[in-house]
Design a protein around this motif. Structure first.
Motif, mmCIF file in Angstrom:
data_model
loop_
_atom_site.group_PDB
_atom_site.id
_atom_site.type_symbol
_atom_site.label_atom_id
_atom_site.label_comp_id
_atom_site.label_asym_id
_atom_site.label_seq_id
_atom_site.Cartn_x
_atom_site.Cartn_y
_atom_site.Cartn_z
ATOM 1 N N VAL A 271 0.749 -1.230 -0.104
ATOM 2 C CA VAL A 271 0.041 0.147 0.141
ATOM 3 C C VAL A 271 0.845 1.236 0.033
ATOM 4 O O VAL A 271 0.825 2.145 -0.778
ATOM 5 N N VAL A 272 1.918 1.097 1.042
ATOM 6 C CA VAL A 272 2.967 2.471 0.963
ATOM 7 C C VAL A 272 3.643 2.448 -0.351
ATOM 8 O O VAL A 272 3.688 3.380 -0.979
ATOM 9 N N ARG A 276 3.418 5.666 -3.271
ATOM 10 C CA ARG A 276 4.602 6.326 -3.586
ATOM 11 C C ARG A 276 4.992 6.078 -5.107
ATOM 12 O O ARG A 276 5.031 7.293 -5.590
ATOM 13 N N THR A 279 2.305 8.888 -6.665
ATOM 14 C CA THR A 279 2.546 10.173 -6.258
ATOM 15 C C THR A 279 4.020 10.606 -7.072
ATOM 16 O O THR A 279 3.968 11.605 -7.448
ATOM 17 N N LYS A 282 3.013 11.935 -10.301
ATOM 18 C CA LYS A 282 2.115 13.014 -10.058
ATOM 19 C C LYS A 282 0.561 11.977 -10.570
ATOM 20 O O LYS A 282 -0.184 12.753 -11.231
ATOM 21 N N VAL A 301 -5.059 5.897 -3.514
ATOM 22 C CA VAL A 301 -3.842 6.054 -2.476
ATOM 23 C C VAL A 301 -3.067 7.013 -2.875
ATOM 24 O O VAL A 301 -2.349 7.215 -4.266
ATOM 25 N N GLU A 302 -2.718 8.274 -2.164
ATOM 26 C CA GLU A 302 -1.638 9.135 -2.578
ATOM 27 C C GLU A 302 -0.828 9.373 -1.292
ATOM 28 O O GLU A 302 -1.598 9.183 -0.147
ATOM 29 N N TRP A 303 0.529 9.801 -1.337
ATOM 30 C CA TRP A 303 1.394 10.198 -0.051
ATOM 31 C C TRP A 303 0.660 11.209 0.483
ATOM 32 O O TRP A 303 -0.002 12.155 0.053
ATOM 33 N N GLY A 304 0.812 11.347 1.745
ATOM 34 C CA GLY A 304 0.060 12.228 2.678
ATOM 35 C C GLY A 304 0.699 13.352 2.638
ATOM 36 O O GLY A 304 0.204 14.433 2.851
ATOM 37 N N PHE A 306 3.604 14.520 4.532
ATOM 38 C CA PHE A 306 4.274 14.704 5.777
ATOM 39 C C PHE A 306 4.767 13.372 6.195
ATOM 40 O O PHE A 306 4.280 12.474 5.943
ATOM 41 N N MET B 107 -7.147 9.237 6.103
ATOM 42 C CA MET B 107 -5.531 9.065 6.103
ATOM 43 C C MET B 107 -5.358 7.817 6.731
ATOM 44 O O MET B 107 -5.582 7.692 7.658
ATOM 45 N N TYR B 119 2.279 8.698 6.264
ATOM 46 C CA TYR B 119 0.698 8.945 6.244
ATOM 47 C C TYR B 119 0.248 9.064 4.718
ATOM 48 O O TYR B 119 1.049 9.470 3.831
ATOM 49 N N TYR B 120 -0.838 8.093 4.492
ATOM 50 C CA TYR B 120 -1.434 8.055 3.087
ATOM 51 C C TYR B 120 -2.654 8.439 2.975
ATOM 52 O O TYR B 120 -3.390 7.928 3.971
ATOM 53 N N VAL B 121 -3.060 9.128 1.943
ATOM 54 C CA VAL B 121 -4.402 9.569 1.973
ATOM 55 C C VAL B 121 -5.120 8.575 0.919
ATOM 56 O O VAL B 121 -4.700 8.221 0.076
ATOM 57 N N VAL B 122 -6.310 8.115 1.565
ATOM 58 C CA VAL B 122 -6.971 7.259 0.711
ATOM 59 C C VAL B 122 -8.115 7.830 0.657
ATOM 60 O O VAL B 122 -9.225 8.052 1.512
ATOM 61 N N LYS B 130 -3.720 15.073 -6.836
ATOM 62 C CA LYS B 130 -3.810 16.496 -6.308
ATOM 63 C C LYS B 130 -2.955 17.264 -7.765
ATOM 64 O O LYS B 130 -3.382 18.398 -7.886
ATOM 65 N N GLN B 131 -1.856 16.724 -8.064
ATOM 66 C CA GLN B 131 -1.122 17.438 -8.953
ATOM 67 C C GLN B 131 -0.998 17.179 -10.595
ATOM 68 O O GLN B 131 -0.351 17.764 -11.255
#
Lengths: 306, 132
Positions: A271-272, A276, A279, A282, A301-304, A306, B107, B119-122, B130-131
């Protein structure tokens, strides 16, 4: 090419060793325009197969694309090897001869026209040379020698014609080979012609129709396809599909997509890694699948950050 | 879809989930500078959640603590997402009630053995990146 034509549906999708192929450019553009499937062009140069920047026919469909086309009734699967062999075997001698004669005739006409033009040109050239040599007589033997050489060379270009003309009359029973024979050639066409490659129409297929295998990603593929996305194979991006919000020639993809079973377990590290992966280019990493009720649900799923 | 195994266990959540919750809560509070943090362990939730507001944001966000050693699945995501709006109604102070399935997000706070939290946004549905 002539004006775009809309092929008749269902059109044949050719199955060759577990690849689903389209050979006809008309069908390919129709599939792209109407069915929102871009497939992958796979044709390269036989001598330089590593040339993979500009590929041509045939177009290979993903198994999901082939299955969806079949399910929509837009296409049907034809076992290409089988059909080809049968086509060759079942061809009548008469048809075969007629086809070969027609082809021969067409070729000959083209070549004769070509030879006529070349000879015309040569005539003009030789005449010009002759005039020049007539001016410089004091060259003597040397000049005539050169002149004769030229003529001989000119004739060897059309070997057959000179040979046949000088041959004794014994060979005249055989149709005399003309200059054209030397230049005759037989290109291999990019598309097979119906004479020996007429796919059976669906209502003629006696056995159960072939159907591409339903993959685990198919429900998700279909779900996204129905929402207007173009999907293409995602191996190059480390996923199963790439999802474009429209034609890939006009849009960047938004998602790198993986189809999963509803209870299929996935490592948290994946998942991580997926987050990655998306993201990093893009995009968002999308996973989805069919729940128990047949509804497809997707998660992105996107990187948070932070 | 909303029921399967998510409702009213007598003991809401096992101890190790509370432990995870604590690590992520501390991390959000002291490292990521979130504020208005609160912990949600209602039995209607398949997993305990944290809500809070990021330093640069004004909107409350949900955080789901998970361990890197865990395995995850579509079903587990669906169960957590299906429980989210209920929680808003249960009077946890959610001011914006998200009714549609598409567009909900949370998250995941992934905790590894060395106590690193990432942290990963789901988001549910097809959430445009976003980009892009």
């Amino acid at each position: 090419m002539t004006t775009p034509t809309i092929p008749q549906e269902p059109f044949p999708i050719y199955l060759v060793s577990s690849s689903y192929l389209l050979y006809d450019a008309t069908v390919i553009s129709h599939v792209r325009r109407t069915h929102r499937m871009s497939g992958c062009l796979t044709g390269t140069l036989p001598q330089i197969p590593q040339q993979n920047i500009f590929l041509g026919l045939p177009l290979e469909l993903m198994i999901e694309e082939a299955l969806l086309l079949v399910d929509k009734g837009a296409g049907y699967i034809v076992d290409d090897v089988h059909v080809h062999e049968h086509g060759l075997r079942d061809m009548l001698e008469v048809d075969k001869h007629q086809f070969l004669e027609e082809r021969e005739e067409g070729q000959r006409r083209g070549v004769e026209e070509y030879v006529r033009k070349v000879q015309e040109k040569r005539g003009v050239f030789v005449q010009g040379r002759g005039n020049d040599e007539g001016g410089g007589v004091d060259g003597g033997g040397q000049g005539t020698e050169g002149g004769r050489g030229d003529v001989a060379e000119g004739e060897t270009v059309f070997e057959n014609s000179s040979v046949s003309n000088s041959r004794p009359a014994a060979t005249t029973a055989v149709p005399a080979p003309t200059a054209a024979n030397a230049v005759m050639y037989y290109p291999t066409p990019a598309i097979s012609h119906p004479i020996y490659h007429r796919p059976p129409v669906p209502w003629d297929i006696r056995t159960a129709p072939l159907r591409p295998q339903r993959t685990q990603g198919y429900p998700l593929y279909k779900h996204l396809h129905e929402r207007g996305y173009f999907l293409s194979p995602g191996l190059r991006f480390g996923c199963q599909y790439m999802a474009y919000p429209g034609d890939p020639l006009r849009f960047h993809s938004h998602f790198v997509v993986n189809g999963l079973g509803w209870d299929e377990e996935i490592e948290m590290r994946d998942v991580v890694g997926g987050g990655r992966l998306g993201t990093g280019v893009k995009k968002a990493w999308m996973i989805g699948g069919e729940d128990g009720t047949g509804e497809v649900r997707t998660f992105c799923v996107e990187w948070g950050g932070f | 879809m909303s029921t399967a195994g998510t409702t009213t266990p007598t003991d809401p959540h096992p101890q190790y989930l509370h432990h995870l919750l604590q690590i992520v809560h501390t991390n959000l509070q002291h490292q990521a500078d979130w504020h208005s943090l609160s912990i949600h362990t209602s039995p209607s939730l398949p997993r305990p959640l944290i809500s809070g507001i990021p330093p640069e944001g004004t909107k409350k966000e949900w955080v789901l603590p998970v361990n890197l050693r865990e395995k995850w699945s579509l079903r587990k995501w669906a169960e957590v997402f299906d429980a989210l709006p209920e929680m808003d109604e249960d009077g946890d102070g959610g001011e914006e009630k998200v009714k549609e399935k598409e567009g909900r997000k949370l998250m995941m706070g992934v905790v590894s053995d060395d106590s690193t939290v990432v942290y990963y946004v789901v988001g549910e549905g097809a959430v445009k990146p976003k980009q892009n």
